[in-house]
Design an enzyme around this catalytic site. Structure first.
Site, PDB file in Angstrom:
ATOM      1  N   ARG A  36      -2.476  -0.735   0.797  1.00 33.05           N
ATOM      2  CA  ARG A  36      -3.224  -0.309   1.988  1.00 33.05           C
ATOM      3  C   ARG A  36      -2.529  -0.763   3.272  1.00 33.05           C
ATOM      4  NH1 ARG A  36      -8.222  -3.420  -0.418  1.00 33.05           N
ATOM      5  NH2 ARG A  36      -7.021  -2.777  -2.236  1.00 33.05           N
ATOM      6  N   LYS A  70       0.937 -11.330  -9.834  1.00 28.48           N
ATOM      7  CA  LYS A  70       0.207 -10.735 -10.948  1.00 28.48           C
ATOM      8  C   LYS A  70       0.465 -11.504 -12.244  1.00 28.48           C
ATOM      9  CE  LYS A  70       0.633  -5.952  -9.238  1.00 28.48           C
ATOM     10  NZ  LYS A  70      -0.784  -5.564  -9.210  1.00 28.48           N
TER      11      LYS A  70
END
Length: 473
Positions: A327, A253
């Site tokens: 996920r 990130k």
């Protein structure tokens, strides 16, 4: 967590009296009654500070707005009361509220939630605040009910606010054991990448194998001691994403505000909060909770873009972006929860920035296959004062997750990211299971404070999970 004592008995003379205008049947001095009447007529605003006969009063009225559902106006009232008590440096505060007792639990929640501060890493005078006592005479059960919910949510906030060097997958698991020790909730921990692979949780192992500590899965199982007569056959499973720090992994990130990613375990924190409430209230519904705990870090051991692995249900997953890790840790556990007999599953995750783009910072996303169950979940949220908005699991978008070398890709492209994340998760939940996916990325973290929340983590979805447990009982 919070420094106010909230109870239903007052042993000492109050140094401040809070009058909830319009909901107080107590006999008051004429001056106070006169101003209360003006407030009700819109001729005076609140909070209004008055003094008479050496007694200090604050007159206050719930600020009811159409978007404040599920007792939110009363939680906001709680914040105003705490602010008034601290501004006046009061120690003993009596709160006069009568009638409409159904609102008192929400008021108590607001008092405790508004007074929360994360001070565990502060020193000197910043580490301590004065203790204030707030008394709501004659509302014993309402006070108890509101405090249980608020303290569960404040637990979730404390966990999410904790720095990642202090709260990691292993210390989180230890905290879960401590919180639930001696209760009717059984706890089991599968710890370490080797153990997780052996137990067939490859996604959690994949994501956590480069972390500074080993990943783990915390299972919590509550079975009612007595079955409620005529109760429908329901087994609720709550599955929480628990990435205690998310650097993005190899797909790292940007550095700006990366520190907020200590809160990427907000879903798991909300699940533990709900289980802590269940441990005390022992509802009639069987509930299982799962905390999917890992750090997502870049390292020579980290999973790479391009890796392909086989999930618990046999499907092969291509890892396109390692920052779409939530996920991956949830997928196998959703399958496992269904294997364990869950009839209803709710997963909670700070999953996608795309959901914040779609719904902003105050509303969480809601997805699933069963319209009736989604309506039940959303109703639970609204009754608890938390707003969820349904997003479609649009069938045509499944093609966005296609990959030439695997059954499914872990991201779906630039657009519709919250929806494709939900579609991805749906592939790991059997069709017969009632399932809802809560993407709480927006409301879980409030960098500027919001309503009765101080700047930081909110514990969002804790109250919804608690209310859902009550509704399914």
């Amino acid at each position: 967590m919070h420094d106010c004592l909230i109870d239903a008995k007052s042993a000492k003379k109050p140094d401040l009296i809070i009058v909830v205008v319009g909901f107080c049947a107590a006999r008051l001095p004429k001056l106070i009654e006169g101003y209360a009447a003006k407030i009700l007529k819109g001729q005076a605003s609140t909070p209004l500070h008055l003094t008479t006969n050496d007694e200090r009063y604050v007159l206050i009225k719930p600020d009811e707005k159409p978007w404040l559902v599920g007792g939110e106006s009363w939680r906001l009232l709680g914040k105003e009361i705490v602010d008034a008590a601290r501004t006046t440096r009061s120690e003993q505060v009596e709160i006069l509220v009568q009638g409409r007792g159904a609102n008192v639990p929400a008021l108590v929640e607001g008092l405790a939630l508004a007074d929360y501060r994360y001070n565990l890493c502060r020193s000197g005078k910043e580490a301590k605040r004065s203790r204030i006592s707030l008394h709501l005479n004659g509302h014993d059960e309402a006070v108890r009910s509101g405090l249980l919910v608020a303290e569960a949510q404040n637990l979730a906030r404390e966990l999410a606010d904790a720095p990642p060097n202090l709260l990691n997958p292993q210390t989180f698991a230890s905290r879960a054991r401590k919180v639930l020790a001696g209760s009717a909730v059984e706890v089991r921990v599968i710890s370490g990448t080797a153990a997780l692979r052996k137990a067939n949780f490859p996604g959690l192992a994949q994501v956590g194998m480069a972390g500074s500590v080993e990943p783990c899965l915390v299972e919590m199982h509550y079975r009612p001691r007595k079955k409620k007569a005529g109760r429908k056959d329901v087994h609720l499973a709550l599955v929480g994403k628990g990435i205690t720090f998310d650097s993005g992994g190899i797909s790292i990130k940007p550095g700006d505000k990366m520190w907020e990613m200590k809160g990427d375990m907000g879903g798991a924190a909300a699940v533990l909060a709900a289980m802590s409430w269940i441990a005390q209230e022992e509802p009639s519904t069987p509930v299982s909770g799962y905390l999917c705990l890992a750090e997502n870090m870049p390292d020579s051991m980290a999973q790479r873009p391009g890796d392909i692995y086989q999930a618990r249900n046999g499907k092969w997953i291509h890892v396109d972006n390692t920052d779409a890790e939530g996920r991956l840790v949830l997928a196998d556990v959703l399958t496992y929860a269904a294997e364990g007999g869950a009839t209803h599953i709710v997963d909670v995750a700070t999953l996608t920035g795309a959901c914040m783009v779609a719904l902003g910072e105050k509303i969480a996303g809601l997805m699933g296959r069963s319209e009736s169950f989604l309506q039940t979940v959303r109703a639970a949220g609204q009754e608890a004062g938390e707003e969820f908005w349904p997003l479609p699991l649009y069938g045509e978008y499944r093609a966005m997750l296609d990959h030439p070398h695997a059954d499914i890709n872990n991201i779906g492209g630039r657009f519709g990211g919250a929806i494709t994340a939900g579609i991805f998760l749906s592939e790991f939940v059997p069709e017969q299971v009632q399932w809802a996916h809560l993407d709480i990325a927006g409301p879980a973290i409030q960098s500027g404070g919001w309503r009765y929340y101080a700047k930081g983590m909110t514990g969002f979805a804790s109250r919804t999970l608690i209310r859902l447990t009550q509704k399914l009982g």
